[in-house]
Enzyme design. Structure first.
Site, PDB file in Angstrom:
ATOM      1  N   ARG A   1      20.269  41.885  34.855  1.00  0.00           N
ATOM      2  CA  ARG A   1      20.066  40.542  34.304  1.00  0.00           C
ATOM      3  C   ARG A   1      18.595  40.266  34.021  1.00  0.00           C
ATOM      4  NH1 ARG A   1      24.448  36.449  37.218  1.00  0.00           N
ATOM      5  NH2 ARG A   1      26.262  37.311  36.126  1.00  0.00           N
TER       6      ARG A   1
ATOM      7  N   LYS B   1      44.543  36.584  39.558  1.00  0.00           N
ATOM      8  CA  LYS B   1      45.382  35.404  39.332  1.00  0.00           C
ATOM      9  C   LYS B   1      45.629  35.092  37.861  1.00  0.00           C
ATOM     10  CE  LYS B   1      43.895  32.972  43.553  1.00  0.00           C
ATOM     11  NZ  LYS B   1      43.269  31.736  44.065  1.00  0.00           N
TER      12      LYS B   1
ATOM     13  N   GLY C   1      35.061  39.258  35.691  1.00  0.00           N
ATOM     14  CA  GLY C   1      36.161  39.744  36.512  1.00  0.00           C
ATOM     15  C   GLY C   1      35.894  41.059  37.207  1.00  0.00           C
TER      16      GLY C   1
ATOM     17  N   GLY D   1      32.035  33.648  34.110  1.00  0.00           N
ATOM     18  CA  GLY D   1      32.645  32.357  33.801  1.00  0.00           C
ATOM     19  C   GLY D   1      32.443  31.938  32.357  1.00  0.00           C
TER      20      GLY D   1
END
Length: 394
Positions: free
Chosen positions: A35, A197, A350, A373
């Site tokens: 990053r 999920k 994820g 996100g």
């Protein structure tokens, strides 16, 4: 949305929002500086223009309180090494002492503000806090895609107080690649969606079914789909309240002509542990007391065949509990298959990026997104607050 190249930043004070929320080991050493490296093009461009560069970021979750373990000091050292330039770490991100440091800056100097989240006002998008941050500079540049889905003070609030706002090269690159993959893709477009999920990716699944040609479902979320078809999945993780929703998604895929792929075999274990007893079985024969923890070899082959003619692949979420070696083969096999594809390949969120790094295939993926996100919000078809704030300034 303006790009940093579209505005004159020469010898001006520019406030750059980045995402330096990097991982550390137990000795407080940075274990992955991806990053930090990701925003170097923006920082180097500002240096070439002799701008006075003020960088701000968060790190971890200090919950509005100053905690030294969340200090950006190690990040300042790493950034200094990467750009071969002294970096001054401010004692805070607002206040008189910080202002004095900024006022004394010379063109080409770099100041890193201390952790934004030492102030609860950052995540509250507090207007007064935003104003104090903005008062430090002439121009605002957002290069933090990973937090562009957050309506925080340093992402959205500050834009109110600048006449000139722009995207950095990383944020622009993220948006461009997403547009190429989901906005105007070369087809066939294949989405691979995994993870735990269905509920966390429901919006993304619904939106992508309007856009993709094929959808591949893996990970624990596949269990909910399998159970909705009447299969017993033993003690596997399942969202029973979403069984009807799963059926609706499959029906939507049929009505849209989307090829919908689910696992046909799996690796099951008698407990969720690395040394548990495991075996391969078809999805029709999962033992009652066992749980599905990875896709099986037949599924890997099926999914690979589905990817054969893909021209664009978007992947979010692993195929199993890949953090344990015993259940990583499915995810690793898919990494190899995607990396070896001739398609445009975009991987994001994820934990998929972790799997790609683990497999050593980073250089063989067209683009690795830096945001989980934010990437997921784009997959849902939503506008990122951070991007919307910049677009309002164009």
């Amino acid at each position: 949305m303006k790009n940093i190249k579209d505005i004159d930043i020469r010898e001006k004070k520019i406030l750059i929002r980045v995402d330096f929320n990097v991982p550390f080991d137990e000795h407080n050493n940075i274990t992955d500086d991806t990053r930090i490296r990701g925003v170097l093009p923006t920082i180097n461009h500002a240096l070439d223009e002799h701008a006075k560069i003020i960088i701000m970021s968060h790190l971890g979750r200090p919950k509005g309180k100053r905690q030294e373990k969340f200090s950006l000091a190690p990040v300042a050292k790493r950034l200094s090494r990467l750009i071969d330039k002294d970096i001054k770490l401010a004692p805070d991100c607002i206040g008189e002492e910080v202002r004095a440091i900024v006022d004394a800056m010379q063109p080409g100097e770099v100041v890193l503000l201390e952790n934004l989240r030492f102030h609860a006002a950052e995540q509250e998008n507090d207007r007064e806090f935003s104003k104090k941050l903005a008062s430090l500079a002439d121009i605002f540049v957002n290069d933090a895609f990973a937090v562009a889905h957050r309506a925080h003070a340093s992402v959205v609030g500050v834009t109110e107080f600048f006449d000139q706002c722009a995207a950095g090269f990383l944020l622009q690159k993220e948006m461009d690649y997403f547009q190429r993959s989901m906005g105007d893709p070369v087809r066939p477009l294949v989405a691979i969606v995994g993870g735990a999920k269905v509920s966390s990716k429901l919006g993304a699944l619904r939106n992508m079914l309007d856009r993709v040609d094929k959808m591949i479902i893996g990970g624990a979320m596949a269990n909910t789909f399998l159970k909705s078809w009447g299969y017993s999945v033993g003690k596997s993780k399942v969202e029973d309240d979403l069984l009807e929703t799963a059926r609706e998604l499959v029906e939507k895929a049929k009505s849209k002509g989307v090829k919908f792929y689910l696992p046909v075999d799996c690796i099951v274990a008698d407990r969720f542990e690395p040394r548990a007893e495991t075996m391969r079985t078809t999805v029709q024969e999962v033992p009652d007391e066992w749980m599905i923890l990875d896709i099986g070899p037949a599924t890997t082959l099926l999914f690979s065949e589905a990817l054969e003619n893909a021209r664009t692949i978007v992947w979010n979420g692993p195929m199993g509990a890949f953090e344990m070696d015993a259940y990583s083969r499915g995810t690793m096999a898919m990494v190899q298959r995607v990396a070896g594809s001739h398609a445009l390949t975009i991987v994001g969120g994820g934990d998929t990026d972790v799997a790609v790094h683990k497999a050593g295939e980073t250089n063989n993926i067209s683009y690795m997104s830096t945001g989980g996100g934010a990437f997921l919000m784009l997959m849902e078809g939503k506008t990122l607050p951070g991007v919307a704030a910049l677009e309002e300034k164009k």
